[in-house]
Write an enzyme that holds these catalytic residues in place. Sequence first.
Site, PDB file in Angstrom:
ATOM      1  N   ALA A 153     -28.497 -48.376 -91.891  1.00 53.38           N
ATOM      2  CA  ALA A 153     -29.272 -49.049 -90.847  1.00 53.38           C
ATOM      3  C   ALA A 153     -30.579 -48.311 -90.578  1.00 53.38           C
ATOM      4  CB  ALA A 153     -28.440 -49.155 -89.568  1.00 53.38           C
ATOM      5  N   TYR A 154     -30.504 -46.999 -90.539  1.00 56.24           N
ATOM      6  CA  TYR A 154     -31.682 -46.168 -90.283  1.00 56.24           C
ATOM      7  C   TYR A 154     -32.684 -46.299 -91.426  1.00 56.24           C
ATOM      8  CZ  TYR A 154     -34.215 -41.823 -89.042  1.00 56.24           C
ATOM      9  OH  TYR A 154     -35.166 -40.897 -88.699  1.00 56.24           O
ATOM     10  N   ALA A 155     -32.182 -46.205 -92.655  1.00 51.00           N
ATOM     11  CA  ALA A 155     -33.054 -46.296 -93.820  1.00 51.00           C
ATOM     12  C   ALA A 155     -33.734 -47.654 -93.890  1.00 51.00           C
ATOM     13  CB  ALA A 155     -32.244 -46.049 -95.098  1.00 51.00           C
ATOM     14  N   LYS A 158     -36.502 -47.768 -91.264  1.00 56.37           N
ATOM     15  CA  LYS A 158     -37.599 -46.876 -91.615  1.00 56.37           C
ATOM     16  C   LYS A 158     -38.450 -47.448 -92.757  1.00 56.37           C
ATOM     17  CE  LYS A 158     -37.381 -43.371 -88.791  1.00 56.37           C
ATOM     18  NZ  LYS A 158     -38.407 -43.308 -87.716  1.00 56.37           N
TER      19      LYS A 158
END
Length: 251
Positions: A153-155, A158
């Site tokens: 989710a973070y990747a 970003k």
Amino acid sequence: MAKLKNKVVIITGGAGGIGSGMAKAMVKEGAIVAIVDVNEDTGKAMEEKLHAISPKSMFLQADLMDRENLGQIITTVVEKYGKLDVLVNNAHASRQVTIAETTQADLDLSFDTGFYPTFYLMQAALPFLKESKGNVINFASGAGLNGHETQAAYAAAKEAIRGISRVAANEWGRFGINVNIISPIANSPGVEAWAKAQPEYYEAVKNKIPMGRFGDVEKDIGRVAVFLASEDSNYITGQTIMVDGGSIMLH
């Protein structure tokens, strides 16, 4: 010499970690910094620290997940200081789980605290950045560039931020606005939490850093942010700057 004398800067997630490091570095170069954070206690504590150097700087409490009111952040700062020179979109929250375990709530958390605030604050700031021929500094991560495990989710958020940053660099260059991206490795609270959750992976990553250490939020990350916010970087836009001790060397 004050590289950022009287420049008005907004930093989201500015009460701690990398955000606070950038705020300290910038006020020491003469900037007036508005730190935006959801946590009132840490925000006020950081405001006191900034006031010792820059009495005009301020803390603005705001929930970046409250999408409808994001524009008010920009309005409040411009009404107080009369202009906006630099927007730093630093805040981001996420949950570390495998792709198989990732839920819609996990995706929503990452995009609602990272991607959407970055996008809508950029939109709201544009008229004022046109006037100042200002700068936008957004944040990427090696999690997206290298595809770190448990960071789906973070990747995703970003890399989405990197995408809109490049589009903005192309669209806004004609207005004299620079849009760049920092991809850091630093001893932030997020990295400390990651170290506790995955100590072996943390040590493996640290050992692979050519410079042998994680960065300092003020001396390493903050100083690069000062450069990108200053006139020294006027001919740089659309770039991902790896402030990671050489961990990822872009081609």
